[in-house]
Design a protein around this motif. Structure first.
Motif, short mmCIF file in Angstrom:
data_model
loop_
_atom_site.label_atom_id
_atom_site.label_comp_id
_atom_site.label_asym_id
_atom_site.label_seq_id
_atom_site.Cartn_x
_atom_site.Cartn_y
_atom_site.Cartn_z
N THR A 147 119.68 -43.78 10.19
CA THR A 147 118.79 -44.93 9.92
C THR A 147 117.79 -45.14 11.04
OG1 THR A 147 120.56 -46.27 10.84
CG2 THR A 147 120.33 -46.28 8.45
N SER A 148 116.73 -45.90 10.71
CA SER A 148 115.71 -46.28 11.68
C SER A 148 115.65 -47.81 11.75
CB SER A 148 114.34 -45.78 11.24
OG SER A 148 114.35 -44.40 11.08
N CYS A 149 115.00 -48.31 12.81
CA CYS A 149 114.68 -49.73 12.90
C CYS A 149 113.31 -49.82 13.57
CB CYS A 149 115.74 -50.50 13.67
SG CYS A 149 116.01 -49.88 15.33
N PHE A 162 116.90 -49.08 8.22
CA PHE A 162 116.46 -48.52 6.94
C PHE A 162 116.42 -46.99 7.00
CE2 PHE A 162 112.97 -49.96 9.59
CZ PHE A 162 112.20 -48.83 9.75
N MET A 163 116.40 -46.41 5.79
CA MET A 163 116.32 -44.95 5.71
C MET A 163 114.85 -44.56 5.84
SD MET A 163 119.08 -44.15 2.75
CE MET A 163 118.86 -45.47 1.62
N PRO A 164 114.55 -43.59 6.70
CA PRO A 164 113.14 -43.22 6.85
C PRO A 164 112.59 -42.55 5.60
CG PRO A 164 114.57 -41.79 8.14
CD PRO A 164 115.45 -42.84 7.55
N LEU A 165 111.26 -42.52 5.49
CA LEU A 165 110.62 -41.81 4.38
C LEU A 165 110.89 -40.32 4.54
CD1 LEU A 165 107.17 -43.64 4.44
CD2 LEU A 165 108.78 -43.68 2.53
N ALA A 166 111.10 -39.63 3.42
CA ALA A 166 111.39 -38.19 3.48
C ALA A 166 110.16 -37.44 3.96
CB ALA A 166 111.78 -37.70 2.09
#
Ligand code: SF4
Ligand code: SF4
Length: 431
Positions: A147-149, A162-166
């Motif tokens: 995940t990222s923040c 959140f999950m980063p964009l692919a």
């Protein structure tokens, strides 16, 4: 704002639907938002009473009325528990459209829905660009969950993980795929949905692997658009109808037998909302949408109904991990699918299935609800996290990318060592 006479006429259209509510309160015990706030105004009965007196309240405080109506996950738990069969979700969606028609759409939603989302190529292009530069604004939150923040964006997105964009959207590799009927003599149209395409391409790859394994022909038309639910949930009928018209073109042709999606929310929207809303376009559009809806299935329902899920003989063999399942509201309450994914999970080699307490309680995401009411959404999600942890499972699975995002956020905030997967990913891995 439009005039109040128009508002009264529009609200009168809801009267027939509202009259069936007996004010019994059975919806109260199952409402996740009410469980959190204990406010009558948050439960379906309170909101229906509000709609009943809407024309008068609208004059006094339109924004307050809109805010209260939007404090709802559209999870359908109330409707599933209503003894009078009140079409609560239909009423809420119609009421939101009426209110948005009266008050107008916020500038932010106008920019996102009307200038971007309704133009699928532009939307995909912008997110592709975003995926290249996302590293500038974000940092890693939890390495296990990937995940990222973002501190810079926290005024907009809070403390979410959140999950980063692919890096490479799913449809980039498969758009336009058309492999006829396949050895199983069945032609399957595939609608991955926006989140799978742009954030969880591994789920789309798993669906392709599974369909190919079972000998299905695959039809993945180019230039698919969003199913429209974010726009309709915000009362923006205009954008919903544009997206619907856009999607009717590729999915009315192609002569396929079944349309599958790995997204519970897309499946429910296509099956239940597309035909109703298409009637507003034309009788022909309604017929087309009905034909599509009648052939649409959740991917696990499709697998279990059309094929022997041939892993059962190996169930539990060499068990090394435990897996649990969360029922997405749009899968269980909306279209009645709950046994099929469990059948798949119980047959997985290497896994022991453990049932989760309150497996069918909403995870608290609710799409735009999560954006507007993150505190409430996280408290509801926090309870889901506790239920997941209580199983001791190594992996929590589900059938909706939105639920995956919410559970990932909750587990990532706690730095819990529980993987979040779509059921189809585990099935594909086991083949
Ligand atoms: S359960 Fe149904 S009939 Fe009872 S108060 Fe709620 S909406 Fe009305
Ligand atoms: S749809 Fe869900 S959140 Fe909304 S009122 Fe019904 S039970 Fe509550």
């Amino acid at each position: 704002m439009k005039d109040i006479a128009n508002l009264r006429t529009s609200l009168a259209e809801l009267d027939d639907l509202l009259v069936t509510c007996m004010r019994c309160g059975m919806c109260q015990s199952v409402c996740p938002v009410f469980k959190d706030s204990m406010l009558e105004g948050d439960v379906a009965r309170g909101k229906l009473a509000l709609i009943d007196s809407l024309a008068k309240r609208m004059i006094d405080s339109p924004v307050e009325v809109k805010d209260r109506l939007e404090k709802c996950l559209l999870c359908g738990s109330c409707e599933a528990n209503c003894p009078s069969g009140v079409k609560i979700t239909d009423i809420f969606i119609k009421a939101r459209a009426i209110l948005t028609g009266y008050i107008g759409l916020s500038p932010m939603k106008k920019a996102i829905f009307r200038r971007t989302l309704v133009h699928p190529r532009l939307f995909s292009g912008l997110l592709s660009m975003g995926s290249k530069f996302q590293g500038i604004m974000t940092s890693q939150a939890d390495p296990f969950l990937g995940t990222s923040c973002s501190k810079i964006m926290s005024p907009l997105i809070g403390d979410r993980h959140f999950m980063p964009l692919a890096k490479r959207p799913f449809r980039k590799d498969y758009s336009g795929m058309d492999t006829g009927k396949g050895t199983a003599n069945i032609r399957v149209a595939f609608y991955p949905g926006c989140v799978v395409d742009k954030m969880l391409p591994q789920v789309g790859h798993a669906v392709i692997k599974v369909l190919e394994h079972h000998g299905c022909g695959i039809y993945l038309p180019k230039n698919q658009g969003c199913c429209g639910i974010p726009t309709l949930a915000s009362g923006d009928e205009e954008s919903f109808l544009k997206l619907l018209k856009h999607n009717l073109k590729p999915f009315s042709s192609g002569n396929y037998d079944v349309l599958v999606t790995p997204c519970a929310t897309c499946t429910s929207t296509i099956k239940k909302l597309w035909p109703k809303m298409a009637a507003k376009i034309s009788p022909e559009a309604e017929k087309k949408a009905e034909r599509i809806a009648n052939r649409t299935m959740d991917i696990s329902e499709f697998l279990v109904k059309h094929f022997d899920v041939d892993l059962a003989a190996q169930a539990g063999k060499g068990t090394t991990k435990t897996v649990t399942w969360h029922d997405p509201c749009h899968l269980k309450k909306s279209i009645g699918v709950s046994e099929e994914p469990r059948a798949i999970l119980k047959g997985l080699p290497g896994y022991e299935f453990v049932e989760m307490n309150e497996a069918d309680t909403c995870c608290g995401n609710g799409g735009s609800f999560n954006l507007a009411h993150y505190d409430t959404s996280s408290r509801i999600g926090g309870r889901k996290r506790e239920n997941i942890l209580a199983t001791g499972a190594d992996v929590v699975t589900t059938g909706c990318p939105a639920c995956m995002m919410q559970m990932t956020d909750m587990l990532s905030q706690g730095h819990d060592h529980v993987a979040v997967k779509h059921v189809i990913e585990l099935y594909a891995d086991a083949l």
